[in-house]
Design a protein around this motif. Structure first.
Motif: not given
Length: 195
Positions: A144-146, A183-187
């Motif tokens: 993820l991006d920081v 973030a939730r979508r990527s995870l």
């Protein structure tokens, strides 16, 4: 009946437990080390958890939190109470972790609670599956991006409200919501096979 003896430092500690962070911070800014010690005990474990999630190393996390508290102690006279003490400490800790990450990018890891002996997860195959899922989540978080990672940790691990996360990250609430959404979508995509 016997009298209970309480030392002055213990008495201050007992009285300070019920005091709000803001008052303890004011006392600490005036040099009251006992008040600051109460704040350290009150917030140390959540800051350590945050630092561990950001840095991946327990030793680096302890160093970051210790440095954050030393910095806070020195900067207490500057603390203006525009944010909660906890939020202020999260910001200092996040900044310290980001500085450490720039110096040496660490592997990201999550703390996993060991299952109880009678738990279904205690079976070797289940335990191996849980370890693999945790490793996959750690890798997904590391990708993820920081900014997204910080927002995700503060919301999902620490349970901070959007307003506090915005203050910690020096962004707006809509920015926080957008980072959390991404973030939730990527995870969710990364963890698809583990559902």
């Amino acid at each position: 009946m016997t009298e209970r003896t309480v030392s002055p430092s213990q008495e201050g500690d007992l009285l300070g437990r019920d005091l709000p962070d803001g008052l303890l911070a004011v006392r600490a800014a005036e040099g009251d080390e006992d008040s600051f010690a109460i704040l350290v005990r009150r917030h140390g474990s959540s800051l350590l958890r945050l630092a561990r999630c950001m840095l991946g190393s327990p030793q680096d996390a302890e160093e970051a939190v210790q440095d954050a508290f030393v910095s806070a102690w020195r900067r207490l006279p500057e603390y203006r109470h525009s944010a909660e003490f906890r939020t202020w400490m999260y910001r200092i800790t996040v900044n310290r972790c980001l500085t450490m990450r720039r110096r040496r990018p660490p592997p990201l890891s999550l703390d996993v609670v060991e299952p109880a002996a009678g738990d279904a997860w205690s079976q070797p195959a289940r335990s191996a599956e849980q370890d693999a899922a945790t490793a996959a989540l750690s890798r997904a978080l590391a990708e993820l991006d920081v900014g997204q990672r910080i927002c995700w940790i503060l919301r999902e691990v620490e349970g901070l409200p959007y307003k506090e996360i915005a203050h910690v990250t020096r962004t707006s609430e809509p920015t926080v919501r957008g980072r959390l959404f991404r973030a939730r979508r990527s995870l969710q995509e990364a963890m698809g096979p583990w559902r």
